[in-house]
Design a protein around this motif. Structure first.
Motif, PDB file in Angstrom:
ATOM      1  N   ILE A  83      10.727  34.387 -14.669  1.00 19.30           N
ATOM      2  CA  ILE A  83      11.184  33.015 -14.634  1.00 19.30           C
ATOM      3  C   ILE A  83       9.998  32.234 -14.319  1.00 19.30           C
ATOM      4  CG2 ILE A  83      12.439  31.510 -12.758  1.00 19.30           C
ATOM      5  CD1 ILE A  83      13.460  35.117 -13.306  1.00 19.30           C
ATOM      6  N   THR A  84       9.805  31.053 -15.016  1.00 19.02           N
ATOM      7  CA  THR A  84       8.471  30.298 -14.816  1.00 19.02           C
ATOM      8  C   THR A  84       8.880  28.867 -14.024  1.00 19.02           C
ATOM      9  OG1 THR A  84       7.957  31.039 -16.903  1.00 19.02           O
ATOM     10  CG2 THR A  84       6.609  29.144 -16.095  1.00 19.02           C
ATOM     11  N   PHE A  85       7.774  28.730 -12.923  1.00 16.44           N
ATOM     12  CA  PHE A  85       7.754  27.545 -12.164  1.00 16.44           C
ATOM     13  C   PHE A  85       6.122  26.959 -12.495  1.00 16.44           C
ATOM     14  CE2 PHE A  85      10.700  30.342  -9.918  1.00 16.44           C
ATOM     15  CZ  PHE A  85      11.531  29.669  -9.490  1.00 16.44           C
ATOM     16  N   ASN A  86       6.401  25.614 -12.749  1.00 15.83           N
ATOM     17  CA  ASN A  86       5.119  24.912 -12.944  1.00 15.83           C
ATOM     18  C   ASN A  86       5.104  23.815 -11.625  1.00 15.83           C
ATOM     19  OD1 ASN A  86       4.232  25.903 -15.377  1.00 15.83           O
ATOM     20  ND2 ASN A  86       6.402  24.868 -16.199  1.00 15.83           N
ATOM     21  N   ASN A  87       3.747  23.556 -11.028  1.00 16.34           N
ATOM     22  CA  ASN A  87       3.631  22.628  -9.971  1.00 16.34           C
ATOM     23  C   ASN A  87       2.214  22.048 -10.188  1.00 16.34           C
ATOM     24  OD1 ASN A  87       3.407  21.325  -7.690  1.00 16.34           O
ATOM     25  ND2 ASN A  87       4.757  22.833  -6.630  1.00 16.34           N
ATOM     26  N   ASP A  88       2.392  20.732 -10.550  1.00 17.24           N
ATOM     27  CA  ASP A  88       1.047  20.150 -10.820  1.00 17.24           C
ATOM     28  C   ASP A  88       0.257  19.675  -9.611  1.00 17.24           C
ATOM     29  OD1 ASP A  88       2.769  18.090 -10.718  1.00 17.24           O
ATOM     30  OD2 ASP A  88       2.033  17.138 -12.601  1.00 17.24           O
ATOM     31  N   LYS A  89       1.201  19.776  -8.539  1.00 16.30           N
ATOM     32  CA  LYS A  89       0.786  19.205  -7.357  1.00 16.30           C
ATOM     33  C   LYS A  89      -0.123  20.194  -6.491  1.00 16.30           C
ATOM     34  CE  LYS A  89       4.633  16.274  -6.619  1.00 16.30           C
ATOM     35  NZ  LYS A  89       6.008  16.149  -5.802  1.00 16.30           N
ATOM     36  N   VAL A  90      -0.230  21.456  -7.181  1.00 19.19           N
ATOM     37  CA  VAL A  90      -0.990  22.420  -6.482  1.00 19.19           C
ATOM     38  C   VAL A  90      -2.621  22.199  -6.956  1.00 19.19           C
ATOM     39  CG1 VAL A  90      -1.658  25.037  -6.488  1.00 19.19           C
ATOM     40  CG2 VAL A  90       0.709  24.186  -6.362  1.00 19.19           C
ATOM     41  N   SER A  91      -3.476  22.170  -6.217  1.00 17.60           N
ATOM     42  CA  SER A  91      -4.789  21.647  -6.191  1.00 17.60           C
ATOM     43  C   SER A  91      -5.703  22.816  -7.243  1.00 17.60           C
ATOM     44  CB  SER A  91      -5.549  21.492  -5.189  1.00 17.60           C
ATOM     45  OG  SER A  91      -5.461  22.495  -4.346  1.00 17.60           O
ATOM     46  N   ASP A  92      -5.409  24.059  -7.094  1.00 16.15           N
ATOM     47  CA  ASP A  92      -5.992  24.960  -7.882  1.00 16.15           C
ATOM     48  C   ASP A  92      -5.402  25.068  -9.132  1.00 16.15           C
ATOM     49  OD1 ASP A  92      -7.069  27.220  -9.048  1.00 16.15           O
ATOM     50  OD2 ASP A  92      -6.839  28.282  -7.251  1.00 16.15           O
ATOM     51  N   THR A  93      -5.823  24.616 -10.127  1.00 13.16           N
ATOM     52  CA  THR A  93      -5.252  24.579 -11.846  1.00 13.16           C
ATOM     53  C   THR A  93      -4.919  26.025 -12.025  1.00 13.16           C
ATOM     54  OG1 THR A  93      -7.374  24.663 -12.757  1.00 13.16           O
ATOM     55  CG2 THR A  93      -6.442  22.544 -12.279  1.00 13.16           C
ATOM     56  N   THR A  94      -5.397  26.953 -11.770  1.00 16.13           N
ATOM     57  CA  THR A  94      -5.154  28.399 -12.047  1.00 16.13           C
ATOM     58  C   THR A  94      -3.868  28.812 -11.393  1.00 16.13           C
ATOM     59  OG1 THR A  94      -6.454  29.599 -10.343  1.00 16.13           O
ATOM     60  CG2 THR A  94      -7.723  29.116 -12.550  1.00 16.13           C
ATOM     61  N   LYS A  95      -3.332  27.903 -10.404  1.00 17.65           N
ATOM     62  CA  LYS A  95      -2.153  28.619  -9.711  1.00 17.65           C
ATOM     63  C   LYS A  95      -1.176  27.552  -9.914  1.00 17.65           C
ATOM     64  CE  LYS A  95      -4.865  31.442  -6.518  1.00 17.65           C
ATOM     65  NZ  LYS A  95      -4.945  31.887  -4.794  1.00 17.65           N
ATOM     66  N   GLN A  96      -1.151  26.580 -11.022  1.00 21.10           N
ATOM     67  CA  GLN A  96      -0.098  25.703 -10.962  1.00 21.10           C
ATOM     68  C   GLN A  96       1.090  26.131 -11.892  1.00 21.10           C
ATOM     69  OE1 GLN A  96      -2.200  22.326 -12.960  1.00 21.10           O
ATOM     70  NE2 GLN A  96      -2.851  21.496 -10.727  1.00 21.10           N
ATOM     71  N   THR A  97       0.926  27.419 -12.218  1.00 21.37           N
ATOM     72  CA  THR A  97       2.248  27.979 -13.038  1.00 21.37           C
ATOM     73  C   THR A  97       2.521  29.308 -12.304  1.00 21.37           C
ATOM     74  OG1 THR A  97       1.608  27.125 -15.134  1.00 21.37           O
ATOM     75  CG2 THR A  97       3.278  28.903 -15.109  1.00 21.37           C
ATOM     76  N   LEU A  98       3.624  29.523 -11.841  1.00 15.99           N
ATOM     77  CA  LEU A  98       3.981  30.869 -10.961  1.00 15.99           C
ATOM     78  C   LEU A  98       5.001  31.490 -11.744  1.00 15.99           C
ATOM     79  CD1 LEU A  98       3.894  32.491  -8.287  1.00 15.99           C
ATOM     80  CD2 LEU A  98       5.735  30.757  -7.521  1.00 15.99           C
ATOM     81  N   TYR A  99       4.865  32.759 -11.974  1.00 18.51           N
ATOM     82  CA  TYR A  99       5.867  33.608 -12.622  1.00 18.51           C
ATOM     83  C   TYR A  99       6.611  34.464 -11.753  1.00 18.51           C
ATOM     84  CZ  TYR A  99       3.139  31.808 -16.673  1.00 18.51           C
ATOM     85  OH  TYR A  99       2.583  30.952 -17.477  1.00 18.51           O
ATOM     86  N   MET A 100       7.639  34.527 -11.613  1.00 21.12           N
ATOM     87  CA  MET A 100       8.450  35.599 -11.080  1.00 21.12           C
ATOM     88  C   MET A 100       9.303  36.563 -11.889  1.00 21.12           C
ATOM     89  SD  MET A 100       8.367  34.169  -8.023  1.00 21.12           S
ATOM     90  CE  MET A 100       9.347  34.989  -7.113  1.00 21.12           C
ATOM     91  N   PHE A 101       8.981  37.645 -11.564  1.00 25.17           N
ATOM     92  CA  PHE A 101       9.576  38.913 -12.499  1.00 25.17           C
ATOM     93  C   PHE A 101      10.704  39.455 -11.541  1.00 25.17           C
ATOM     94  CE2 PHE A 101       5.268  38.385 -13.370  1.00 25.17           C
ATOM     95  CZ  PHE A 101       5.104  38.189 -14.723  1.00 25.17           C
TER      96      PHE A 101
END
Length: 116
Positions: A83-101
């Motif tokens: 399950i993929t979550f995207n959040n462009d409000k997170v300042s660190d661009t490497t952590k703007q996409t969160l994957y849940m398994f």
């Protein structure tokens, strides 16, 4: 006397077996019911994201983010829900996409920012 002792022992030994898997013992234990739907996987992932944000394991900005995708992928240990979550409000661009398994039956496995 031996017969009474043997009877009592057999009752104590068999009692735990009666409350084993497959019996509704009223304790809310979750036994595998088969694969969950993508909607159910998203619900569970969203709940886990909120828990992780509240616990400080991920940025609190994730607690209001909705899932953008749910798909089944096969890895070395077998198929999983991703399950993929995207959040462009997170300042660190490497952590703007969160994957849940999650396992196909809906149990949380892991989370990361790489998707691997």
């Amino acid at each position: 006397m031996k017969i009474i002792l043997i009877t009592l022992l057999s009752l104590f030994i068999s009692a735990p077996a009666m409350a084993g898997p497959g019996n509704d013992d009223g304790h809310g234990h979750s036994h595998s019911q088969g694969p969950v739907s993508s909607n159910e996987a998203i619900k569970r992932a969203t709940k886990k994201v909120i828990q992780m944000a509240k616990a400080g394991k991920i940025d609190s900005l994730w607690s209001t983010t909705k899932a953008s995708a749910a798909e089944q992928k096969t890895y070395a240990k077998g198929p999983e829900w991703v399950i993929t979550f995207n959040n462009d409000k997170v300042s660190d661009t490497t952590k703007q996409t969160l994957y849940m398994f999650f396992s196909l039956d809906g149990h949380y496995i892991a989370a990361n920012y790489t998707g691997n």
